[in-house]
Design an enzyme around this catalytic site. Structure first.
Site, PDB file in Angstrom:
ATOM      1  N   LYS A  58      -9.029   8.405   2.341  1.00 40.75           N
ATOM      2  CA  LYS A  58      -9.667   7.098   2.192  1.00 40.75           C
ATOM      3  C   LYS A  58     -11.098   7.063   2.741  1.00 40.75           C
ATOM      4  CE  LYS A  58      -5.300   4.516   2.292  1.00 40.75           C
ATOM      5  NZ  LYS A  58      -4.398   5.661   2.544  1.00 40.75           N
TER       6      LYS A  58
ATOM      7  N   HIS B 158      -2.328   8.287   6.133  1.00 43.69           N
ATOM      8  CA  HIS B 158      -2.602   6.974   5.532  1.00 43.69           C
ATOM      9  C   HIS B 158      -3.988   6.504   5.970  1.00 43.69           C
ATOM     10  CE1 HIS B 158      -1.720   3.170   3.672  1.00 43.69           C
ATOM     11  NE2 HIS B 158      -1.860   2.509   4.801  1.00 43.69           N
TER      12      HIS B 158
ATOM     13  N   PHE C 269       1.830  -3.530   3.813  1.00 44.43           N
ATOM     14  CA  PHE C 269       2.194  -4.862   4.288  1.00 44.43           C
ATOM     15  C   PHE C 269       3.686  -5.089   4.031  1.00 44.43           C
ATOM     16  CE2 PHE C 269      -2.140  -7.267   3.986  1.00 44.43           C
ATOM     17  CZ  PHE C 269      -2.604  -6.527   5.054  1.00 44.43           C
TER      18      PHE C 269
ATOM     19  N   HIS D  52      -9.830   2.636  -0.025  1.00 44.84           N
ATOM     20  CA  HIS D  52      -8.402   2.284   0.002  1.00 44.84           C
ATOM     21  C   HIS D  52      -8.027   1.601  -1.302  1.00 44.84           C
ATOM     22  CE1 HIS D  52      -4.491   1.290   1.168  1.00 44.84           C
ATOM     23  NE2 HIS D  52      -4.691   0.604   2.269  1.00 44.84           N
TER      24      HIS D  52
ATOM     25  N   CYS E  74       0.804  -1.220   0.000  1.00 41.40           N
ATOM     26  CA  CYS E  74       0.000   0.000   0.000  1.00 41.40           C
ATOM     27  C   CYS E  74       0.837   1.270   0.000  1.00 41.40           C
ATOM     28  CB  CYS E  74      -0.949  -0.001   1.199  1.00 41.40           C
ATOM     29  SG  CYS E  74      -2.113  -1.370   1.158  1.00 41.40           S
TER      30      CYS E  74
ATOM     31  N   GLU F 230      -0.837   5.251  13.734  1.00 42.57           N
ATOM     32  CA  GLU F 230      -0.462   6.460  13.009  1.00 42.57           C
ATOM     33  C   GLU F 230      -0.633   7.705  13.868  1.00 42.57           C
ATOM     34  OE1 GLU F 230      -0.831   8.529   8.642  1.00 42.57           O
ATOM     35  OE2 GLU F 230      -2.300   6.991   9.185  1.00 42.57           O
TER      36      GLU F 230
END
Length: 407
Positions: free
Chosen positions: A331, A302, A395, A336, A162, A313
């Site tokens: 998002k 994010h 990831f 996403h 991502c 975050e």
């Protein structure tokens, strides 16, 4: 623009809000989520997503091109063509050997993979297209853009889950700084709203299951969040050295002044619990931009709408900034888009600088009491900004941070 600066001269977007940066910016400022029921997911535990309008995408590309390539490539091409036009570039007139293409893709060809699996199961092997392999390769987003626009410099596919789109932008900047090109088309593209991706992420417990309210499902930083909403999209920026842009009479929309990339080296899917890698990426980006934390006026987070990641975050932003600047979560409206998300959000940062405005975060009804941030909600907020920052985490513990400044 100073000689050594890397400037953004063009923006292209293909998102669930529509084809084009203007359509995306209007939808973001309205704060209206794009998530809705997805017929391709009908009957599955998660049956909604954020899809790019089919009619708009078809209108942007020819039928033959759409037939022989996968959807993530369609999105990449639509965004790249717009970015090139926006930059005032004429592909037939540029020095093709000095034009690079770097596109991040987290995963690719999932629609193609499903079709092949169905053919194998049913024994109808003859229905497997001879284009199966090239249409599913992740580097083919960059390859098809290069062929479509005649860009003959370095062509790279980048994959950091991502964080792919953001990483690709950073890599393109390094190519410019190293003198390997004069123009870099950089960004990310992904189309992973199909059954394979949906069920894989559902089994991980990463997706929202708010089937009764798709539009309210993506709710970063909200106490009632239960996962992210799958989306597709693409974002492409045109980067140039300031002197190259100036020589051809182009105006820089923003300066890309900092890039930080790190690895958590911790876990395949979970971020480091203290966000140690994310902190280092933020500090590296600020250091390269020669900025202090207090110089940043806005963070496009994010913010995936998952319990663990949003809290991590928020903690990271407090660790780096001590008093974080205003935050928004793209998002919450666009979903996403995985490998494309960092590029889409980078483009949104540039738009925020241009408009001197921060779009609202949707669906933030009851803020998580464990998250203490100045999150823009309900309506767009006018804000005098010279410096904005975008975070992307993926990831494998991949972290990428971009810093943009007013030209």
């Amino acid at each position: 623009m100073r000689r050594s600066e890397t400037v953004v001269t063009g923006i292209g977007l293909a998102t669930p809000a529509g084809i084009g940066a203007d359509a995306t910016w209007r939808r973001l400022c309205a704060g209206t989520p794009t998530a809705s029921a997805d017929l391709r997911l009908a009957g599955l535990p998660v049956d909604f997503s954020c899809r790019v309008p089919d009619a708009e995408l078809a209108a942007a590309l020819g039928r033959g091109l759409r037939w022989r390539t996968d959807r993530f490539i369609h999105l990449a091409l639509a965004a790249a063509r717009e970015a090139t036009r926006d930059a005032g570039l004429q592909p037939g007139e540029w020095d093709a050997d000095r034009v690079a293409v770097v596109i991040g893709v987290g995963s690719s060809g999932r629609d193609t993979d499903l079709h092949v699996a169905q053919c194998l199961t049913s024994g109808t092997y003859q229905k497997i297209s001879p284009t199966t392999v090239p249409r599913a390769l992740p580097n083919m987003a960059a390859g098809e853009i290069a062929a479509d626009l005649g860009a003959k410099g370095p062509g790279l596919g980048v994959s950091t889950a991502c964080a792919s789109g953001a990483t690709a932008i950073g890599v393109g900047r390094q190519l410019l700084k190293g003198g390997m090109c004069d123009i870099a088309l950089v960004g990310g593209a992904e189309s992973a709203c199909g059954p394979l991706s949906a069920m894989g992420f559902w089994r991980l417990g990463a997706l929202s299951t708010r089937r009764h309210d798709p539009a309210g499902a993506s709710r970063p930083f909200d106490a009632d969040r239960d996962g992210f909403v799958l989306a597709e999209g693409a974002g492409v920026l045109v980067l140039e050295r300031a002197e190259h842009a100036r020589a051809r009479g182009a105006t820089g929309k923003a300066v890309l002044s900092g890039f930080g990339a790190t690895s958590d080296a911790h876990h395949p899917t979970s971020p480091h619990p203290e966000g140690e890698g994310a902190v280092r990426a933020l500090r590296a980006a600020l250091a390269e931009a020669e900025l202090a934390p207090g110089d940043v006026h806005h963070v496009n987070a994010h913010a995936t709408s998952t319990k663990v990641n949003d809290r991590m975050e928020a903690a990271v932003l407090h660790e780096v900034f001590r008093g974080p600047p205003p935050v928004t979560a793209t998002k919450s409206i666009l979903g996403h888009s995985l490998g494309a998300a960092g590029a889409v959000e980078a483009a949104v940062c540039v738009l925020s600088l241009q408009h001197q405005s921060i779009h609202p975060t949707a669906n933030l009804d009851v803020p998580d009491p464990g998250i203490d941030l100045d999150i823009v909600t309900k309506a767009a907020r006018a804000c005098r900004m010279d410096t904005v920052l975008s975070t992307s985490f993926g990831f494998g513990g991949q972290n990428a941070v971009l810093v943009f400044q007013a030209p």
